[in-house]
Design an enzyme around this catalytic site. Structure first.
Site, PDB file in Angstrom:
ATOM      1  N   GLU A  47       0.841  -1.189   0.000  1.00 42.73           N
ATOM      2  CA  GLU A  47       0.000   0.000   0.000  1.00 42.73           C
ATOM      3  C   GLU A  47       0.884   1.249   0.000  1.00 42.73           C
ATOM      4  OE1 GLU A  47      -3.253  -0.021   2.770  1.00 42.73           O
ATOM      5  OE2 GLU A  47      -3.528  -2.194   2.564  1.00 42.73           O
ATOM      6  N   HIS A  67       1.584  -7.429   7.478  1.00 44.20           N
ATOM      7  CA  HIS A  67       1.069  -6.490   6.479  1.00 44.20           C
ATOM      8  C   HIS A  67       1.089  -5.096   7.075  1.00 44.20           C
ATOM      9  CE1 HIS A  67      -2.308  -4.615   4.012  1.00 44.20           C
ATOM     10  NE2 HIS A  67      -1.337  -4.871   3.162  1.00 44.20           N
ATOM     11  N   HIS A  84       4.004 -19.632  14.404  1.00 46.60           N
ATOM     12  CA  HIS A  84       3.104 -20.143  13.374  1.00 46.60           C
ATOM     13  C   HIS A  84       1.747 -19.445  13.372  1.00 46.60           C
ATOM     14  CE1 HIS A  84       6.052 -23.302  13.009  1.00 46.60           C
ATOM     15  NE2 HIS A  84       5.908 -23.574  14.289  1.00 46.60           N
ATOM     16  N   HIS A  89       0.005  -6.682  12.062  1.00 40.02           N
ATOM     17  CA  HIS A  89      -0.559  -5.736  11.102  1.00 40.02           C
ATOM     18  C   HIS A  89      -0.196  -4.315  11.511  1.00 40.02           C
ATOM     19  CE1 HIS A  89      -3.208  -4.201   8.072  1.00 40.02           C
ATOM     20  NE2 HIS A  89      -3.532  -5.436   7.724  1.00 40.02           N
TER      21      HIS A  89
END
Length: 181
Positions: A47, A67, A84, A89
């Protein structure tokens, strides 16, 4: 698989990192030395104005998603383990020597050095002090709850360090295999 983002930013990955063939790294991502990125992990800074920095000695295990939203950063401090299937974010800053457990979600927060987030915990919109422990399944979305967290135990601190050590040894082993082939 390393891919550019729509802004033509390419990942920067140390030659001393080991990245699984099935991991995907997209865009404005920087990966330091001695980093392990496991199968099916995704690091995505695609982004506008987003970035991800993974410092040396980290391990990003199988199925982890990192992200970064538009105009935000994710920083993963040295010797941190993302276990895992956890999700990190951005915006997010994770201090040195942290552990984020299986299936945990960390969003829009800052974790101080040596913080341990156990499995399936959710941390959102808070600052966590250094050397704190978030128990399994805990949801922390208010600063008062974050401030009330107890310290990490000696046993869990040893565990956290052993995970980093084991994954650095994996990087070394995989690097030797790569050199042999």
């Amino acid at each position: 698989m390393n891919l550019p983002n729509p802004h033509k930013q390419h990942p920067r990955v140390s030659k001393r990192a080991w990245i699984s063939e099935t991991a995907v790294i997209i865009g404005n991502v920087s990966v330091g030395d001695d980093v392990f990125v496991g199968p099916n992990a995704v690091l995505r800074a695609d982004e506008p104005g987003s970035s991800i920095t993974v410092q040396s000695g980290c391990n990003i295990q199988d199925n982890v998603v990192v992200h970064s939203l538009s105009h935000s950063d994710v920083l993963v401090g040295k010797n941190t383990s993302l276990a895992h299937s956890c999700i990190v974010h951005g915006p997010c800053r994770i201090g040195e020597g942290c552990f984020i457990g299986f299936g945990a979600v960390v969003f829009d927060c800052t974790l101080g050095k040596d913080t341990l987030v156990l499995h399936r915990a959710i941390i959102r919109g808070v600052d966590i002090s250094s050397c704190r422990m978030i128990p399994d399944g805990t949801v922390i979305t208010g600063q008062a709850c974050a401030d009330a967290l107890g310290p990490i135990t000696k046993d869990l601190n040893r565990f956290k360090r052993s995970v980093v050590k084991a994954n650095i040894e994996l990087v070394e082993g995989y690097m030797k295999l790569r050199e042999e082939n």
